[in-house]
Structures are given as C-alpha cells and as structure tokens.
Write a protein that holds these residues in place. Structure first.
Motif, mmCIF file in Angstrom:
data_model
loop_
_atom_site.group_PDB
_atom_site.id
_atom_site.type_symbol
_atom_site.label_atom_id
_atom_site.label_comp_id
_atom_site.label_asym_id
_atom_site.label_seq_id
_atom_site.Cartn_x
_atom_site.Cartn_y
_atom_site.Cartn_z
ATOM 1 N N ALA A 193 0.818 -1.217 0.000
ATOM 2 C CA ALA A 193 0.000 0.000 0.000
ATOM 3 C C ALA A 193 0.852 1.267 0.000
ATOM 4 O O ALA A 193 0.460 2.272 -0.590
ATOM 5 N N THR A 194 1.995 1.238 0.648
ATOM 6 C CA THR A 194 2.812 2.452 0.778
ATOM 7 C C THR A 194 4.091 2.401 -0.053
ATOM 8 O O THR A 194 4.977 3.228 0.132
ATOM 9 N N GLU A 195 4.173 1.450 -0.965
ATOM 10 C CA GLU A 195 5.376 1.324 -1.791
ATOM 11 C C GLU A 195 5.587 2.591 -2.621
ATOM 12 O O GLU A 195 4.678 3.040 -3.319
ATOM 13 N N PRO A 196 6.769 3.175 -2.548
ATOM 14 C CA PRO A 196 7.020 4.389 -3.333
ATOM 15 C C PRO A 196 7.236 4.053 -4.806
ATOM 16 O O PRO A 196 7.611 2.934 -5.157
ATOM 17 N N ASP A 197 6.997 5.028 -5.663
ATOM 18 C CA ASP A 197 7.298 4.871 -7.080
ATOM 19 C C ASP A 197 8.808 4.767 -7.258
ATOM 20 O O ASP A 197 9.579 5.418 -6.543
ATOM 21 N N THR A 198 9.228 3.963 -8.213
ATOM 22 C CA THR A 198 10.627 3.846 -8.585
ATOM 23 C C THR A 198 10.761 4.426 -9.981
ATOM 24 O O THR A 198 10.549 3.740 -10.969
ATOM 25 N N ARG A 199 11.030 5.711 -10.048
ATOM 26 C CA ARG A 199 11.156 6.373 -11.349
ATOM 27 C C ARG A 199 12.602 6.241 -11.834
ATOM 28 O O ARG A 199 13.537 6.363 -11.055
ATOM 29 N N PHE A 200 12.741 5.978 -13.132
ATOM 30 C CA PHE A 200 14.091 5.920 -13.701
ATOM 31 C C PHE A 200 14.041 6.202 -15.200
ATOM 32 O O PHE A 200 12.969 6.220 -15.801
ATOM 33 N N ALA A 201 15.202 6.428 -15.757
ATOM 34 C CA ALA A 201 15.329 6.676 -17.193
ATOM 35 C C ALA A 201 16.564 5.951 -17.698
ATOM 36 O O ALA A 201 17.502 5.685 -16.941
ATOM 37 N N VAL A 202 16.541 5.627 -18.974
ATOM 38 C CA VAL A 202 17.686 5.036 -19.663
ATOM 39 C C VAL A 202 17.923 5.922 -20.882
ATOM 40 O O VAL A 202 16.988 6.189 -21.635
ATOM 41 N N PHE A 203 19.153 6.376 -21.060
ATOM 42 C CA PHE A 203 19.460 7.283 -22.163
ATOM 43 C C PHE A 203 20.422 6.652 -23.153
ATOM 44 O O PHE A 203 21.305 5.879 -22.768
ATOM 45 N N ALA A 204 20.270 7.007 -24.417
ATOM 46 C CA ALA A 204 21.247 6.691 -25.462
ATOM 47 C C ALA A 204 21.864 8.023 -25.864
ATOM 48 O O ALA A 204 21.147 8.977 -26.170
ATOM 49 N N ARG A 205 23.175 8.073 -25.838
ATOM 50 C CA ARG A 205 23.893 9.311 -26.193
ATOM 51 C C ARG A 205 24.838 9.038 -27.360
ATOM 52 O O ARG A 205 25.445 7.975 -27.435
ATOM 53 N N ASN A 206 24.978 10.028 -28.220
ATOM 54 C CA ASN A 206 25.937 9.875 -29.312
ATOM 55 C C ASN A 206 27.351 10.140 -28.796
ATOM 56 O O ASN A 206 27.538 10.405 -27.590
ATOM 57 N N ASN A 207 28.334 10.092 -29.674
ATOM 58 C CA ASN A 207 29.733 10.277 -29.255
ATOM 59 C C ASN A 207 30.028 11.667 -28.702
ATOM 60 O O ASN A 207 31.025 11.868 -28.013
ATOM 61 N N GLN A 208 29.138 12.628 -28.969
ATOM 62 C CA GLN A 208 29.304 13.980 -28.426
ATOM 63 C C GLN A 208 28.557 14.148 -27.101
ATOM 64 O O GLN A 208 28.543 15.225 -26.527
ATOM 65 N N GLY A 209 27.921 13.069 -26.633
ATOM 66 C CA GLY A 209 27.198 13.116 -25.368
ATOM 67 C C GLY A 209 25.779 13.637 -25.462
ATOM 68 O O GLY A 209 25.123 13.841 -24.434
ATOM 69 N N ILE A 210 25.293 13.838 -26.673
ATOM 70 C CA ILE A 210 23.941 14.353 -26.875
ATOM 71 C C ILE A 210 22.943 13.204 -26.813
ATOM 72 O O ILE A 210 23.159 12.145 -27.412
ATOM 73 N N VAL A 211 21.841 13.413 -26.104
ATOM 74 C CA VAL A 211 20.801 12.393 -25.990
ATOM 75 C C VAL A 211 20.132 12.218 -27.353
ATOM 76 O O VAL A 211 19.629 13.184 -27.932
ATOM 77 N N VAL A 212 20.161 10.981 -27.858
ATOM 78 C CA VAL A 212 19.524 10.659 -29.138
ATOM 79 C C VAL A 212 18.389 9.658 -28.949
ATOM 80 O O VAL A 212 17.813 9.166 -29.913
#
Length: 141
Positions: free
Chosen positions: A34-53
């Motif tokens: 009943a009281t379990e908190p949300d587990t929010r997360f993200a997974v990112f793919a970045r190019n060689n310049q570090g930009i999120v693609v």
C-alpha cells in the motif's frame, strides 16, 4: 464544499492525494504494498558527443515496471539502440524485484518492435487518439 481545478497543482497537495489513497489501500493491501514508493528511472542513449539521441522514461511499483515512453532520434533508428534501451530497462526493473513490464504504443509507432521483444497485446483503446488505436502490451520478466 468547494471544487477547484488547477493546471499547476502544488507538489505538497499532490502528496496529500498520494497519502490519502495509500491510507485507503492499506485497509485492503499489505502495508508494504500500500505504501510502496514509485521507482522512477530513465535510460538514455547518447551519441559520441554526449547528446541524448533516445531513451526511456519509466516508473515502477506494485511488481510492475511501466515504460511511459521510448523515443529515438531518426539517426539512432535501425541500429538496435531501441532494443538495448529496453533490455537495460528490463534488467534494472528485474534487479529491483519487479516481475512485469507494461507499456502502450500507437498503431503508428512500435507495436511490432515490442512484440519482437516478447511483449504481448493485452488491450486496445480504439480512437485514442482520434483516428488511431493505442495498444497496451505486457511482458513477464
């Protein structure tokens, strides 16, 4: 009694709603569930310049991980990056003890992609958005 609609609800008042439903649910569910908190997360793919693609935004609770969205820039498509993102999200969800992953996709988006990765359609929402169908998919981890 006064009814108020707002498009900018204060965070503190949103927490009141969450606590209220948790309190109600605790009469029917174990306290841990009943009281379990949300587990929010993200997974990112970045190019060689570090930009999120590309990436995944997810939320997990009650033994389900919900992929809220998956997006890939056009230059990142067709390189199995989407599959890598899904596998990373699934591995994280499983390591946190979640047993299922569910998501939604439009008829113009990625239904075959998810099915190829082992997801099964469990529901359809016709005309959502208007003129299209939303597919609800699930996978047991």
């Amino acid at each position: 009694m006064h009814i108020e609609l707002t498009t900018q609800p204060p965070e503190a008042e949103l927490k009141i709603l969450s606590k209220g439903i948790q309190s109600y649910n605790s009469g029917y569910l174990t306290e841990q569930v009943a009281t379990e908190p949300d587990t929010r997360f993200a997974v990112f793919a970045r190019n060689n310049q570090g930009i999120v693609v590309g990436g995944i935004r997810a939320n997990a609770y009650w033994n389900y991980c919900i992929i809220e969205l998956l997006w890939l820039a056009s230059e990142a498509r067709g390189q199995r990056i989407g599959s890598q993102l899904i596998h990373a999200a699934e591995a994280h969800a499983k390591s946190c003890g979640f047993e299922y992953v569910r998501t939604e996709t439009l008829d113009i988006q990625a239904k075959p992609f998810y099915q190829k990765l082992g997801y099964n359609v469990f529901g359809e929402l016709p005309d959502y958005p208007k003129g299209h169908t939303t597919y609800c998919l699930i996978k047991k981890l």
